[in-house]
Motif scaffolding. Structure first.
Motif: not given
Length: 907
Positions: A314-331
């Protein structure tokens, strides 16, 4: 500090500096187009600040739109706060005696009390939705505000990620220990995932989004908000636009999301090194599928029977918590693609998915053409255009772009290779496949065989050594092609869907990767060894020795995608269009060089959904002329009414006397200049061109850029000048450079050219600069800036008409003549297409010189056909209004010498 300018209607446009008058007009016109929901065609020459005008105009409209929306929401919420069940606003329920039976006369229309009840319910539902949206927006704003002021959140998320990874590692080790010692396996380690899963149904099943339950928070709904989608041709142009947003007054307050392909955004090195776009896409999807299947797998153990399940990566870069953080950092802050990738690596979160999860909350989405203009790509990215605004920059080639995106070509070599690989796959795993899988594989093999047969080849022979009995190009309608190929009895829709759902091409690629280019001979596989020599001949660079399975972690060069992946695109194209598509059968001597190509004739069928769903669409560019093809071939055919289309074209910011456009009809020896296919290769025409350039180089300082219609003609002229001595005469005044064909050499040639121009300007002497021999439509005709001394004169040799001998162009012309109406006195649509293609290329090339307000240059058009009014009308307005037509060379040369003497003296 931003300087606010007030326009008509009281609209304020924040701007980083005092804008030009044409920028004010541009922003005001853009605002009106977005407000009225129109389709706008905007032309603003390079150097006039088009990007900033787009940014400040569009975001000013979005600011006002959001303000109006908030005020309307508050009004509705206030009205909804009043008690709805106090009896004042609610009609009383009528007594039973007043209720009428369904058969009574009043049954035809609803009673007033029913209508009022439904209306009240709709109002309550609307208020509830607004309240939910308000809560969601407030939570997002609080979250982003917290991130802005609380950097340690990043480190907390990092700790959680490390804990999750450690837990997962221990679980994996435990599973491996439990699985140890099980019975013998029928397949080698790693082969289990190569076998196709059972294909259950041909019918549309409920699609699995692949989103975990705990990822619901990542998804926000598009409710009543508006977004602006900005797209351009290349990632470098998108990055430049993002930097302009960062510098604008809107840079700190705009929620901007940059979208890109997996190839540009992936931070998983194991996936990135695959190289091919298709391989990266498929591997990414496979890793996500593995992640979600892992949660749903339930092992059913029966007494005495245990099956060993292989652990799937599985991809180690695809996790809920990290994606949520990155999404908010993008915005939180405006970022381009490179900054997004750097942030993804730092947070160990996937930028590809993180940016997509940020789309619903964004105000401005920046993305490449392909992602917006292809329906499947839009769906995959989660882009919903209903009621949104789309801005397409560099839109002068929009028709060709849409055509190219939806056209697919497959070679005879790819067809044979795919057939051989799939046949071997079936030999290896056939007994483990279910009946439906075998049925579809047989259909695919049959299709591949028939595609080769229709080209005149034999699927069982080496395509590199097969000589075809007949050569040439043949065009077929889709129905005729299917009939001639004898595949009209096969449901291509089902086959294409099977390929998509079963991922058979990905399985096949894994199969060929495992055994290398050739399957090693084995006592267990006697039937496979017979294909070895044939497979080797299809793989460039393959050696005689069978390749062993690649070691895990071994560095390998990027590999091409499976040929079947490419052929799937061809099958998909055959199922999407009938009357608007053609199949080109190109037979080129050998089967490997021959090909089948799907050609889209009507790009409007794919653009129609965009203009139908969007609130407004803006087509912008530095040079949009001629726009008749956009109006007629694209917008009108997409169902856009003429009154919905608005054109805006502004002049240049340079003074009128800073540009000298000339049409020269004859040369120094009175040779008429008409570079038709029949005349341009005549020695006297090439000599006359050389004499004109010699004269120009004597009076023009710095750099001269000369455009030829093709690489071949440039080569012929260069060789003729070298033989006649004209090249040596030119070299006395200018050092000569030629545009290279290879992309990786362009930057070096440009660097040497600019150094020469700069050095000659400082050193003095007989050599006063450099002469760049370029090609229309080449590397230097678009996107390259020959500003200031790099391009004091741009010369266009002849008119770069496309070859009318092209089968594709002939079919396109015939199609337009049949489908587009022809007004009295106008040229046929097919002929107009050829003229428009020519003049668009000319306009792009001659626009290389003038790049800013204080720049100056001369533009020389060498062909008497430019003097025709219909051709002059297709030039940009800021050039057309100043062009001078010179019947003879003497007056033209005098005007050029005076212009450059005055400008060089004042600069």
């Amino acid at each position: 500090m931003a300087d606010k300018t007030k326009e008509a209607g009281g609209v304020h446009f924040p701007f980083p500096f005092t804008p030009y008058a044409i920028q004010k007009d541009f922003m005001a016109a853009l605002y009106q187009v977005l407000e009225a929901g129109k389709i706008g065609i905007f032309e603003s020459p390079t150097g006039t600040g088009k990007s900033l005008s787009l940014i400040c105009g569009a975001l000013s409209w979005l600011r006002d739109f959001e303000q109006k929306k908030r005020e309307e929401e508050e009004r509705l919420l206030e009205a909804g706060a009043d008690p709805l069940n106090d009896g004042k606003d609610q009609a009383p329920c009528p007594p039973p005696s007043c209720q009428e039976s369904p058969g009574s006369p009043r049954a035809a229309g609803e009673p007033d009390w029913v209508t009022q009840f439904v209306q009240k319910k709709e109002e309550r539902d609307l208020v509830d939705r607004l309240k939910e949206e308000q809560v969601r927006r407030k939570k997002r704003e609080e979250r982003l505000q917290q991130i802005r002021h609380n950097v340690p959140l990043k480190f907390a998320a990092k700790r959680m990620r490390q804990e999750d990874e450690e837990t997962e590692r221990l679980l994996r080790l435990s599973r491996e220990m439990l699985a140890a010692g099980t019975g013998p396996e029928q397949l080698a380690w790693g082969e289990e995932e190569l076998v196709l899963a059972e294909y259950e149904s041909d019918k549309e099943k409920g699609s699995t989004s692949g989103v975990d339950a705990d990822e619901d928070d990542l998804e926000e709904e598009h409710v009543t908000k508006r977004e602006i989608y900005y797209c351009s041709r290349t990632h470098s142009q998108l990055a430049q636009f993002v930097h302009e947003v960062q510098k604008s007054p809107f840079g700190k307050d705009t929620r901007l999301v940059s979208l890109g392909s997996r190839q540009n955004l992936c931070v998983n090195e194991d996936v990135r090194k695959l190289g091919s776009v298709q391989l990266i896409n498929d591997r990414c999807v496979e890793l996500q599928r593995s992640k979600h299947e892992k949660k749903n797998i339930v092992e059913e153990e029966k007494p005495g029977r245990r099956r060993r399940l292989e652990p799937r990566a599985t991809c180690p870069f695809y996790s809920h918590k990290q994606l949520q953080l990155l999404r908010d950092e993008v915005l939180v802050e405006v970022k381009d693609i490179e900054q997004l990738v750097a942030l993804g690596k730092e947070a160990r979160a996937c930028p590809y998915y993180g940016s997509r999860f940020a789309i619903p909350a964004a105000q401005l989405v920046v993305l490449p053409y392909q992602m917006l203009l292809h329906a499947a790509a839009r769906q995959a990215a989660g882009i919903r255009l209903q009621g949104q605004v789309v801005v397409i920059d560099e839109a002068h080639n929009l028709i060709d772009t849409i055509t190219g995106i939806h056209s697919v070509e497959v070679s005879g070599s790819q067809l044979c290779q795919a057939h051989s690989q799939l046949l071997q796959y079936t030999e290896r795993y056939g007994k483990r496949l279910k009946a439906k899988n075998l049925m579809y594989i047989k259909q695919i093999l049959y299709l591949l065989e028939k595609f080769v047969t229709v080209l005149g080849g034999n699927i069982k022979q080496n395509p590199n050594t097969q000589s075809l009995s007949q050569a040439g190009t043949e065009l077929k309608t889709i129905s005729d092609f299917l009939f001639q190929s004898q595949i009209d009895n096969i449901n291509l829709f089902k086959v294409q869907r099977y390929c998509e759902k079963s991922m058979v091409s990905r399985k096949l690629l894994g199969f060929t990767e495992r055994y290398g280019a050739v399957l090693a001979p084995s006592r267990e596989q006697p039937k496979l060894s017979g294909f070895q020599h044939f497979l080797q001949s299809l793989q460039p660079g393959a050696t005689a020795a069978p390749a062993a399975p690649a070691e895990e972690g071994e560095d390998r060069a990027p590999r091409p995608a499976s040929p079947l992946m490419h052929i799937e695109g061809f099958l998909a194209a055959l199922t999407t269009a009938n009357q608007d598509g053609r199949v080109i059968l190109s037979r080129q001597g050998s089967l490997s060089q021959s090909s089948l190509k799907f050609l889209l004739l009507n790009p409007a069928v794919h653009f129609a959904q965009v203009v139908k769903e969007c609130r407004a669409v803006v087509l912008a560019g530095g040079t949009m002329q001629p726009v008749s093809d956009l109006r007629e071939q694209l917008l009108a055919c997409a169902g856009v009414q003429a009154e919905r289309v608005v054109e805006f074209s502004c002049g240049h910011v340079i003074p009128a006397d800073n540009i000298l456009p000339l049409v020269i009809c004859s040369g120094p020896s009175n040779q008429q200049l008409e570079f038709t296919y029949q005349k341009r290769e005549l020695p006297q025409m090439m000599d006359e061109t050389g004499r004109i350039l010699c004269n120009l180089c004597n009076v023009v300082p710095g750099g001269v850029v000369c455009f030829f219609p093709s690489y071949e003609y440039q080569r012929q002229v260069h060789a003729h000048w070298d033989k006649s001595g004209l090249l040596a005469r030119l070299a006395v005044r200018k050092k000569i450079f030629q545009e290279p064909k290879r992309v990786n050499q362009v930057e070096q040639v440009l660097l040497e050219y600019s150094r020469c121009v700069k050095h000659c300007g400082q050193a003095g002497g007989t050599v006063t600069g450099a002469l760049m021999l370029s090609v229309v439509g080449g590397k230097m005709s678009e996107g390259i800036n020959f500003s200031d001394n790099l391009g004091r004169c741009v010369v266009m040799v002849g008119m770069p008409f496309p070859s009318v001998r092209s089968a594709e162009l002939q079919e396109k012309m015939a199609y337009l003549d049949q489908t587009l109406p022809r007004a009295p006195g106008q040229v046929p649509p097919g002929k107009a297409l050829v003229e428009n293609l020519c003049m668009k290329a000319v306009n792009q090339s001659i626009g290389r010189a003038i790049r800013h307000q204080k720049d100056f240059a001369s533009i020389v058009l060498l062909d008497q056909r430019y003097a025709r009014p219909p051709i002059l009308a297709k030039l940009p307005a800021w050039i057309r209004d100043r062009v001078q037509v010179k019947a003879t060379f003497g007056p033209a040369f005098a005007a050029l010498r005076k212009f450059h003497r005055e400008k060089s003296g004042s600069s």
